[in-house]
Structure formats: structure tokens, C-alpha cells
Design an enzyme around this catalytic site. Structure first.
Site, PDB file in Angstrom:
ATOM      1  N   ARG A  91      36.764  28.667  27.048  1.00 46.54           N
ATOM      2  CA  ARG A  91      38.083  28.932  26.441  1.00 46.54           C
ATOM      3  C   ARG A  91      38.076  30.275  25.699  1.00 46.54           C
ATOM      4  O   ARG A  91      39.088  30.955  25.639  1.00 46.54           O
ATOM      5  CB  ARG A  91      38.437  27.790  25.474  1.00 46.54           C
ATOM      6  CG  ARG A  91      39.869  27.865  24.904  1.00 46.54           C
ATOM      7  CD  ARG A  91      40.197  26.618  24.107  1.00 46.54           C
ATOM      8  NE  ARG A  91      41.586  26.511  23.701  1.00 46.54           N
ATOM      9  CZ  ARG A  91      42.028  26.673  22.449  1.00 46.54           C
ATOM     10  NH1 ARG A  91      41.188  26.953  21.477  1.00 46.54           N
ATOM     11  NH2 ARG A  91      43.317  26.543  22.176  1.00 46.54           N
ATOM     12  N   ILE A 138      48.122  29.765  23.128  1.00 47.04           N
ATOM     13  CA  ILE A 138      47.341  28.935  24.050  1.00 47.04           C
ATOM     14  C   ILE A 138      47.374  27.546  23.405  1.00 47.04           C
ATOM     15  O   ILE A 138      47.173  27.418  22.188  1.00 47.04           O
ATOM     16  CB  ILE A 138      45.904  29.487  24.210  1.00 47.04           C
ATOM     17  CG1 ILE A 138      45.060  28.628  25.152  1.00 47.04           C
ATOM     18  CG2 ILE A 138      45.198  29.661  22.890  1.00 47.04           C
ATOM     19  CD1 ILE A 138      43.672  29.259  25.458  1.00 47.04           C
ATOM     20  N   SER A 139      47.634  26.506  24.186  1.00 48.08           N
ATOM     21  CA  SER A 139      47.786  25.159  23.621  1.00 48.08           C
ATOM     22  C   SER A 139      46.460  24.646  23.056  1.00 48.08           C
ATOM     23  O   SER A 139      45.379  25.087  23.461  1.00 48.08           O
ATOM     24  CB  SER A 139      48.273  24.185  24.703  1.00 48.08           C
ATOM     25  OG  SER A 139      49.447  24.680  25.299  1.00 48.08           O
ATOM     26  N   ALA A 140      46.561  23.673  22.140  1.00 43.60           N
ATOM     27  CA  ALA A 140      45.357  23.055  21.564  1.00 43.60           C
ATOM     28  C   ALA A 140      44.590  22.315  22.657  1.00 43.60           C
ATOM     29  O   ALA A 140      45.200  21.711  23.548  1.00 43.60           O
ATOM     30  CB  ALA A 140      45.760  22.088  20.465  1.00 43.60           C
ATOM     31  N   PRO A 141      43.246  22.327  22.588  1.00 37.79           N
ATOM     32  CA  PRO A 141      42.435  21.653  23.610  1.00 37.79           C
ATOM     33  C   PRO A 141      42.819  20.187  23.857  1.00 37.79           C
ATOM     34  O   PRO A 141      42.813  19.727  24.989  1.00 37.79           O
ATOM     35  CB  PRO A 141      41.010  21.787  23.061  1.00 37.79           C
ATOM     36  CG  PRO A 141      41.047  23.063  22.288  1.00 37.79           C
ATOM     37  CD  PRO A 141      42.404  23.117  21.653  1.00 37.79           C
TER      38      PRO A 141
END
Ligand code: SAM
Length: 216
Positions: A34, A60-63
């Protein structure tokens, strides 16, 4: 601690909290770095479970959200996938890893500078041959490679854009955050003939889909 160790710990935590369930998603999130998809100054936080700025006012979205979406999409080798909201390219890279060499991911990003950077990073991860990064209004889909087995939208939309349903295969699945600008519900739509069956998976918050069938 190295990026690899941080990443392994992130995956373990996501498994413990139930966001990562399958070995396929665990493998993909362990394999795809990431940190290379986030700007250099944010790399120290790349494996924290939170969204991060990627420039141009986007994130970027949270994992955990990425993991949850990958689990719902039920990706497997050889599938053809369309992503709306390419952003950093991270989610597309994970999907590309999961569909393997026989599969294809088309990712549409509205902002040219983000798409350009995503293409460069995808080259670093050697997944670029499985990803076509397109600049445009994803609410219109991408007819050229349609129909798709899976479609996922990583921005908030007031409706399921009709062109996307048209470009989904019979038996295909579409995942979308549906709702207002400030709060959405993650909805999985299954297409069976001319019927659409929807399942809701709780609240979420994404940046808006801006385009003909999104927010203007
Ligand atoms: N999936 C991305 C990743 O892995 O980094 C994160 C996506 S970010 C939450 C949402 C993205 O959707 C933004 O980059 C934004 O520019 C893009 N977007 C918004 N409206 C769009 C549209 N109509 N077509 C394509 N992309 C759009």
C-alpha cells in the site's frame, strides 16, 4: 519496522477484526504494497487503518473498507472487473492480483494527474498489464471492454448509474456506496436477467462520484 512487517501486521489485524475473511483477500493484501500508492510524506502511515490524502482533494480508502469490498466482490481468477474511482490505483492493483494473469481490471479515474500517477505505480508493482487505467466519467462505464463480471464504485453515488447496470454481465455483481454526499450505505446489487437483487452492508463515507449519473 519494515513495510513488509507493517503490512503483515495490518492483514493480521484485519483478520482479527473480521474484515479479511478469505485466504484470497489475505494473500492479495499481503502481496500488494500500500505504501507505494500513497504520497511519500504519508508513507509512515501507509499501514494504519485509515484513509489518506492522495492529492487533488482525493483519498485512498481505509484498508478495512478495501478489504470489506474485496470480500463482497468475491473475485476469482479470470474475471473482468470495472472499477469507478481509480484514485491511487491501490484497489485496482489488489483486484488485478486476485483476477490473475487471465483476468482484467479496467479502472476509470476522473482526474488525469491521479490516473497518470497510478499508472506509474502499477508499473512498479508489475501489475500494469492486468489494469487499464482510463481517464473519464466512470458513471458512464466503459463500453469498450463490457460486459463485466464485477463492477465496483469507490465513490459515493445518489443512484446506481444505469450505464453500469447495462455493462454488467447477467449473474454479475456490482458494489456501490449509495446515498447522500455525507453518508452512504454500501450496497451489493446482483443482476439476474432483468431483475436486480440488492443487499445493504451498513454505513460508509466516500468522496462523491462527480459525473453525469453522480453528483454534479
Ligand atoms: N479506489 C481508490 C484507491 O484505491 O486509491 C480510491 C478512490 S477515491 C476514494 C475516489 C475517486 O473517485 C477519486 O480519485 C475521484 O477523483 C474519483 N471520481 C469521482 N468521480 C468520478 C467519476 N465520475 N469517474 C471516475 N472517477 C471519479
Amino acid at each position: 519496522m519494515s513495510h513488509e512487517e507493517d503490512r503483515a501486521r495490518m492483514v493480521k489485524n484485519l483478520q482479527r477484526s473480521g474484515y479479511v475473511k478469505s485466504k484470497e483477500v489475505a494473500e492479495a493484501m499481503t502481496a500488494v504494497p500500500r505504501h507505494v500508492f500513497v504520497p511519500r510524506r504519508a508513507r509512515g502511515n501507509a499501514y494504519a487503518d485509515r484513509p489518506l490524502p492522495i492529492g487533488e482533494g482525493q483519498t485512498i480508502s481505509a484498508p478495512h473498507m478495501v478489504a470489506m469490498m474485496l470480500e463482497k466482490l468475491d473475485l476469482m481468477e479470470g474475471l473482468k472487473v470495472l472499477e469507478i474511482g481509480g484514485g491511487s490505483g491501490y484497489h485496482a492493483a489488489l483486484a488485478a492480483y486476485m483476477v490473475g494473469e487471465e483476468g482484467l481490471v479496467v479502472s476509470i479515474e476522473r482526474i488525469g494527474a491521479l490516473a497518470e500517477r497510478a499508472r506509474e505505480v502499477l508499473k512498479e508493482t508489475r501489475l500494469e498489464q492486468r489494469v487499464v487505467m482510463v481517464v473519464g466519467d466512470g458513471s458512464l462505464g466503459w463500453e469498450k471492454k463490457a460486459p463485466y463480471d464485477r463492477i465496483f464504485i469507490t465513490c459515493a453515488s445518489p443512484q446506481i448509474p444505469p450505464p453500469l447496470m447495462d455493462q454488467l454481465k447477467d449473474g454479475g455483481k456490482l458494489l456501490i456506496p449509495l446515498g447522500s454526499l455525507h453518508l452512504q450505505t454500501l450496497v451489493l446489487a446482483l443482476k439476474k436477467g432483468n431483475k436486480i437483487k440488492k443487499k445493504s452492508y451498513g454505513g460508509c463515507m466516500f468522496v462523491p462520484l462527480i459525473g453525469e449519473y453522480g453528483f454534479s
